[in-house]
Scaffold this motif. Structure first.
Motif, PDB file in Angstrom:
ATOM      1  N   GLU A   1     -41.897  -1.161 -67.821  1.00 28.97           N
ATOM      2  CA  GLU A   1     -40.452  -1.548 -67.327  1.00 28.97           C
ATOM      3  C   GLU A   1     -40.228  -1.493 -65.979  1.00 28.97           C
ATOM      4  OE1 GLU A   1     -38.059   1.602 -69.189  1.00 28.97           O
ATOM      5  OE2 GLU A   1     -38.574   1.089 -71.158  1.00 28.97           O
ATOM      6  N   MET A   2     -41.160  -1.473 -65.161  1.00 25.33           N
ATOM      7  CA  MET A   2     -41.187  -1.110 -63.615  1.00 25.33           C
ATOM      8  C   MET A   2     -41.578  -2.586 -62.932  1.00 25.33           C
ATOM      9  SD  MET A   2     -40.373   0.389 -61.128  1.00 25.33           S
ATOM     10  CE  MET A   2     -40.533   2.171 -61.536  1.00 25.33           C
ATOM     11  N   GLY A   3     -40.362  -3.135 -62.389  1.00 26.52           N
ATOM     12  CA  GLY A   3     -40.672  -4.396 -61.620  1.00 26.52           C
ATOM     13  C   GLY A   3     -41.633  -4.476 -60.385  1.00 26.52           C
ATOM     14  N   ASP A   4     -41.764  -5.409 -59.868  1.00 21.24           N
ATOM     15  CA  ASP A   4     -42.551  -5.496 -58.504  1.00 21.24           C
ATOM     16  C   ASP A   4     -41.727  -5.317 -57.288  1.00 21.24           C
ATOM     17  OD1 ASP A   4     -44.853  -6.098 -60.048  1.00 21.24           O
ATOM     18  OD2 ASP A   4     -44.524  -8.228 -59.919  1.00 21.24           O
ATOM     19  N   THR A   5     -40.341  -5.270 -57.373  1.00 23.04           N
ATOM     20  CA  THR A   5     -39.399  -5.381 -56.254  1.00 23.04           C
ATOM     21  C   THR A   5     -38.873  -3.939 -56.071  1.00 23.04           C
ATOM     22  OG1 THR A   5     -39.077  -7.561 -56.360  1.00 23.04           O
ATOM     23  CG2 THR A   5     -37.704  -5.966 -54.792  1.00 23.04           C
ATOM     24  N   LEU A   6     -39.245  -3.335 -54.816  1.00 17.33           N
ATOM     25  CA  LEU A   6     -38.612  -2.152 -54.361  1.00 17.33           C
ATOM     26  C   LEU A   6     -37.322  -1.994 -53.435  1.00 17.33           C
ATOM     27  CD1 LEU A   6     -41.742   0.073 -53.718  1.00 17.33           C
ATOM     28  CD2 LEU A   6     -40.837  -0.209 -56.031  1.00 17.33           C
ATOM     29  N   THR A   7     -36.315  -1.211 -53.553  1.00 15.68           N
ATOM     30  CA  THR A   7     -35.419  -1.148 -52.553  1.00 15.68           C
ATOM     31  C   THR A   7     -35.771   0.166 -51.870  1.00 15.68           C
ATOM     32  OG1 THR A   7     -34.263  -2.991 -53.540  1.00 15.68           O
ATOM     33  CG2 THR A   7     -33.053  -1.382 -51.787  1.00 15.68           C
ATOM     34  N   VAL A   8     -35.755   0.391 -50.514  1.00 17.22           N
ATOM     35  CA  VAL A   8     -35.754   1.725 -50.117  1.00 17.22           C
ATOM     36  C   VAL A   8     -34.632   1.579 -48.900  1.00 17.22           C
ATOM     37  CG1 VAL A   8     -36.860   3.374 -48.383  1.00 17.22           C
ATOM     38  CG2 VAL A   8     -38.144   2.028 -50.042  1.00 17.22           C
ATOM     39  N   ASN A   9     -33.771   2.495 -48.804  1.00 15.96           N
ATOM     40  CA  ASN A   9     -32.655   2.792 -47.969  1.00 15.96           C
ATOM     41  C   ASN A   9     -33.006   3.919 -46.679  1.00 15.96           C
ATOM     42  OD1 ASN A   9     -31.079   0.687 -49.119  1.00 15.96           O
ATOM     43  ND2 ASN A   9     -30.148   2.349 -50.642  1.00 15.96           N
ATOM     44  N   LEU A  10     -32.833   3.285 -45.508  1.00 19.91           N
ATOM     45  CA  LEU A  10     -33.207   4.032 -44.557  1.00 19.91           C
ATOM     46  C   LEU A  10     -31.801   4.420 -43.970  1.00 19.91           C
ATOM     47  CD1 LEU A  10     -36.173   2.829 -42.632  1.00 19.91           C
ATOM     48  CD2 LEU A  10     -36.407   4.372 -44.292  1.00 19.91           C
ATOM     49  N   LEU A  11     -31.700   5.581 -43.317  1.00 22.40           N
ATOM     50  CA  LEU A  11     -30.409   5.842 -42.551  1.00 22.40           C
ATOM     51  C   LEU A  11     -30.764   5.879 -41.095  1.00 22.40           C
ATOM     52  CD1 LEU A  11     -29.170   8.790 -44.510  1.00 22.40           C
ATOM     53  CD2 LEU A  11     -27.985   6.378 -44.529  1.00 22.40           C
ATOM     54  N   ILE A  12     -30.471   4.942 -40.263  1.00 26.99           N
ATOM     55  CA  ILE A  12     -30.709   4.965 -38.657  1.00 26.99           C
ATOM     56  C   ILE A  12     -29.495   5.156 -37.929  1.00 26.99           C
ATOM     57  CG2 ILE A  12     -32.341   3.247 -39.077  1.00 26.99           C
ATOM     58  CD1 ILE A  12     -30.675   1.036 -37.935  1.00 26.99           C
ATOM     59  N   PRO A  13     -29.754   5.757 -36.683  1.00 25.19           N
ATOM     60  CA  PRO A  13     -28.767   5.948 -35.811  1.00 25.19           C
ATOM     61  C   PRO A  13     -28.032   4.584 -35.488  1.00 25.19           C
ATOM     62  CG  PRO A  13     -30.480   7.034 -34.956  1.00 25.19           C
ATOM     63  CD  PRO A  13     -31.046   6.178 -36.115  1.00 25.19           C
ATOM     64  N   ASP A  14     -26.534   4.760 -35.422  1.00 21.91           N
ATOM     65  CA  ASP A  14     -25.803   3.573 -35.269  1.00 21.91           C
ATOM     66  C   ASP A  14     -25.984   3.050 -33.873  1.00 21.91           C
ATOM     67  OD1 ASP A  14     -23.750   1.718 -35.543  1.00 21.91           O
ATOM     68  OD2 ASP A  14     -22.332   3.017 -34.346  1.00 21.91           O
ATOM     69  N   LEU A  15     -26.282   3.878 -32.892  1.00 26.28           N
ATOM     70  CA  LEU A  15     -26.764   3.470 -31.339  1.00 26.28           C
ATOM     71  C   LEU A  15     -27.940   2.525 -31.533  1.00 26.28           C
ATOM     72  CD1 LEU A  15     -26.426   6.702 -29.400  1.00 26.28           C
ATOM     73  CD2 LEU A  15     -24.945   4.622 -29.112  1.00 26.28           C
ATOM     74  N   SER A  16     -28.995   2.645 -32.600  1.00 29.12           N
ATOM     75  CA  SER A  16     -30.006   1.989 -32.615  1.00 29.12           C
ATOM     76  C   SER A  16     -29.917   0.698 -33.165  1.00 29.12           C
ATOM     77  CB  SER A  16     -31.126   2.718 -32.952  1.00 29.12           C
ATOM     78  OG  SER A  16     -31.342   3.726 -32.372  1.00 29.12           O
TER      79      SER A  16
ATOM     80  N   LYS B   1     -21.030  -3.013 -39.663  1.00 30.39           N
ATOM     81  CA  LYS B   1     -20.559  -1.775 -39.085  1.00 30.39           C
ATOM     82  C   LYS B   1     -19.154  -1.084 -39.671  1.00 30.39           C
ATOM     83  CE  LYS B   1     -19.666   0.906 -35.347  1.00 30.39           C
ATOM     84  NZ  LYS B   1     -20.261   2.117 -34.984  1.00 30.39           N
ATOM     85  N   GLU B   2     -18.327  -2.120 -40.231  1.00 35.59           N
ATOM     86  CA  GLU B   2     -17.119  -1.662 -40.864  1.00 35.59           C
ATOM     87  C   GLU B   2     -17.250  -0.950 -42.137  1.00 35.59           C
ATOM     88  OE1 GLU B   2     -17.502  -6.411 -41.648  1.00 35.59           O
ATOM     89  OE2 GLU B   2     -17.770  -4.587 -39.841  1.00 35.59           O
ATOM     90  N   LYS B   3     -18.655  -0.990 -42.784  1.00 39.99           N
ATOM     91  CA  LYS B   3     -18.867  -0.321 -43.879  1.00 39.99           C
ATOM     92  C   LYS B   3     -19.651   1.055 -43.726  1.00 39.99           C
ATOM     93  CE  LYS B   3     -19.322  -4.757 -46.414  1.00 39.99           C
ATOM     94  NZ  LYS B   3     -20.524  -5.878 -47.023  1.00 39.99           N
ATOM     95  N   GLN B   4     -19.672   1.252 -42.553  1.00 34.23           N
ATOM     96  CA  GLN B   4     -20.411   2.750 -42.332  1.00 34.23           C
ATOM     97  C   GLN B   4     -19.613   3.914 -42.626  1.00 34.23           C
ATOM     98  OE1 GLN B   4     -21.620   2.776 -38.043  1.00 34.23           O
ATOM     99  NE2 GLN B   4     -21.459   5.156 -37.919  1.00 34.23           N
ATOM    100  N   ALA B   5     -20.170   4.920 -43.292  1.00 32.94           N
ATOM    101  CA  ALA B   5     -19.792   5.905 -43.988  1.00 32.94           C
ATOM    102  C   ALA B   5     -18.758   6.614 -42.821  1.00 32.94           C
ATOM    103  CB  ALA B   5     -20.641   6.733 -44.458  1.00 32.94           C
ATOM    104  N   PRO B   6     -17.444   6.948 -43.296  1.00 27.30           N
ATOM    105  CA  PRO B   6     -16.420   7.340 -42.346  1.00 27.30           C
ATOM    106  C   PRO B   6     -17.175   8.791 -41.859  1.00 27.30           C
ATOM    107  CG  PRO B   6     -15.322   6.744 -44.231  1.00 27.30           C
ATOM    108  CD  PRO B   6     -16.670   6.663 -44.419  1.00 27.30           C
TER     109      PRO B   6
END
Length: 231
Positions: free
Chosen positions: A135-150, A178-183
């Motif tokens: 059931e596992m595909g070959d494509t992964l999605t990983v979400n990093l949280l980076i400082p907005d300044l960077s 930018k407009e979708k950045q978490a408040p």
């Protein structure tokens, strides 16, 4: 199917065409979960805190921690980084995902991110069971949280930096608009999409690129975001 570490579209919006998207095709102490005080003991060189944050589902958070904290202890020992996972029900604002915080010398953070991803998507018993089921595909999605300044440094002039990372890793890289950045936060979600090898390499490149920027720093060096809502 696509395996995900964190929510691919965390604010319920379609990133395609709207976000900035590019791509083709040693000993450590403290408890495994966030405890407030421990979170402030981030690694500091001069006045800079070296850190990286990743988003993860509740299930994957449990895999990272392991039974009685055994897995997170192992990951810390092999990488030299300090790893914290937010407590249950403590999510990144606007999502249902918990936060993994890695701190330490830069090379240890890079190693720690790779170790976490390999544990989740290669070595863990839970992953191997799913992979065996087909059931596992070959494509992964990983979400990093980076400082907005960077964010600007990650993209580079005319998108030069992010294109170079895409070419070198083979992963697709998407930065939330930018407009979708978490408040109430100073962090943006950077999604890495591809095979395990591609995503691991992209993570290594991103971490190194973020910390090339002298302006880079996390305003929040913990995994707790209650203050974003005045809590």
């Amino acid at each position: 199917r696509r395996a995900k570490m964190g929510d691919e579209h965390p604010h319920g919006s379609d990133m395609a065409g709207q976000d900035e998207a590019y791509g083709k095709k040693r000993p450590l102490d403290g408890p495994p979960t966030e405890d407030g005080a421990a979170s402030k003991r981030a690694h500091v060189e001069g006045d800079k805190v070296y850190a990286m944050k990743m988003m993860t589902s509740n299930k994957d958070a449990g895999t990272i921690i392991g039974r009685a904290g055994a897995t997170i202890k192992k990951l810390q020992e092999v990488s030299g980084s300090r790893i914290r996972v937010s407590n249950a029900q403590e999510y990144f604002p606007g999502t249902g995902d918990r936060v993994v915080l890695l701190t330490g010398p830069l090379e240890s953070i890079v190693s720690g991110c790779s170790a976490v991803l390999n544990e989740l998507f290669r070595d863990s018993e839970s992953y191997q069971q799913v992979a065996a089921s087909g059931e596992m595909g070959d494509t992964l999605t990983v979400n990093l949280l980076i400082p907005d300044l960077s964010s600007g440094h990650i993209i580079g002039k005319g998108g030069e930096n992010i294109r170079r990372m895409v070419e070198e890793s083979g992963a697709k890289i998407q930065l939330t608009a930018k407009e979708k950045q978490a408040p109430g936060t100073n962090e943006r979600i950077l999604s890495l999409i591809g095979s395990l090898q591609q995503v691991v390499r992209a993570t290594e490149l991103v971490v190194s690129k973020v910390w090339e920027d002298p302006k880079c720093q996390y305003v929040n060096t913990t995994t707790n975001y209650k203050s974003a809502y005045g809590g």
